[in-house]
Write an enzyme that holds these catalytic residues in place. Structure first.
Site, PDB file in Angstrom:
ATOM      1  CB  CYS A 252      -0.834  -0.134   1.245  1.00  0.00           C
ATOM      2  SG  CYS A 252      -1.800   1.482   1.604  1.00  0.00           S
TER       3      CYS A 252
ATOM      4  CB  CYS B 176       0.247   1.614   4.030  1.00  0.00           C
ATOM      5  SG  CYS B 176      -1.282   1.253   3.830  1.00  0.00           S
TER       6      CYS B 176
END
Length: 172
Positions: free
Chosen positions: A93, A96
């Site tokens: 991600c 993230c």
């Protein structure tokens, strides 16, 4: 001008009477097809792209994390003497990964007020399912073992600190 040549053996439809409806004579007489289109050059002007030697390469700063083991995630939440901010993330991600230095800053700024924990949703899908994690990153703030706030997406350190302080009604 640049040109591309395609022989009749490269393009099967030129050999096939069924696909083009062309007679056998016409199909044999088509030996090559040329497409012409302009090619533009990209000008870089005076831009210089220095090569990186092993001495000039940047290495990421190492962050020391305390790896702790608990019998269960619930034990961690219930037995924590401070509220716990849980970051649900995945290694693939992008947002993230963007949050890693921000969470380090938030953790350092609020170290006396909260504990920051990261949960990899790929490794612990049962925890992610229990808290209905459907977007990444997702942050859940737990107080006394119970969720008290939840927010999704990347935030700046200032926004994240403000959100946590508002949720806990604490000031630095």
């Amino acid at each position: 001008m640049a040109s591309i040549s395609l022989s009749s053996s490269t393009v099967p439809s030129l050999n096939s009477k069924e696909s083009s409806g062309v007679s056998a004579f016409a199909s044999r007489s088509i030996s090559a097809v040329k497409f012409q289109f302009p090619v533009r050059r990209v000008r870089t002007g005076d831009l210089k792209f220095p090569s990186l030697s092993s001495t000039t390469r940047c290495t990421p700063r190492r962050i020391e994390a305390k790896k702790q083991t608990f019998d269960s995630f619930e034990d961690l939440l219930v037995n924590s003497d401070k509220p716990v901010l849980v970051d649900y993330y995945a290694t693939w991600c992008g947002p993230c990964q963007f949050m890693v230095p921000i969470l380090n800053e938030v953790s350092e700024t609020l170290k006396d007020k909260i504990q920051v924990v990261k949960i990899d949703t790929e490794k612990y899908p049962s925890i992610a399912n229990k808290y209905k994690i459907e977007a990444l990153p997702t942050f859940i703030l737990f107080k006394d073992g119970e969720p008290c706030d939840r927010f999704e997406g990347a935030l700046t350190a200032k926004q994240l600190i403000q959100r946590i302080e508002d949720s806990l009604k604490v000031k630095p």
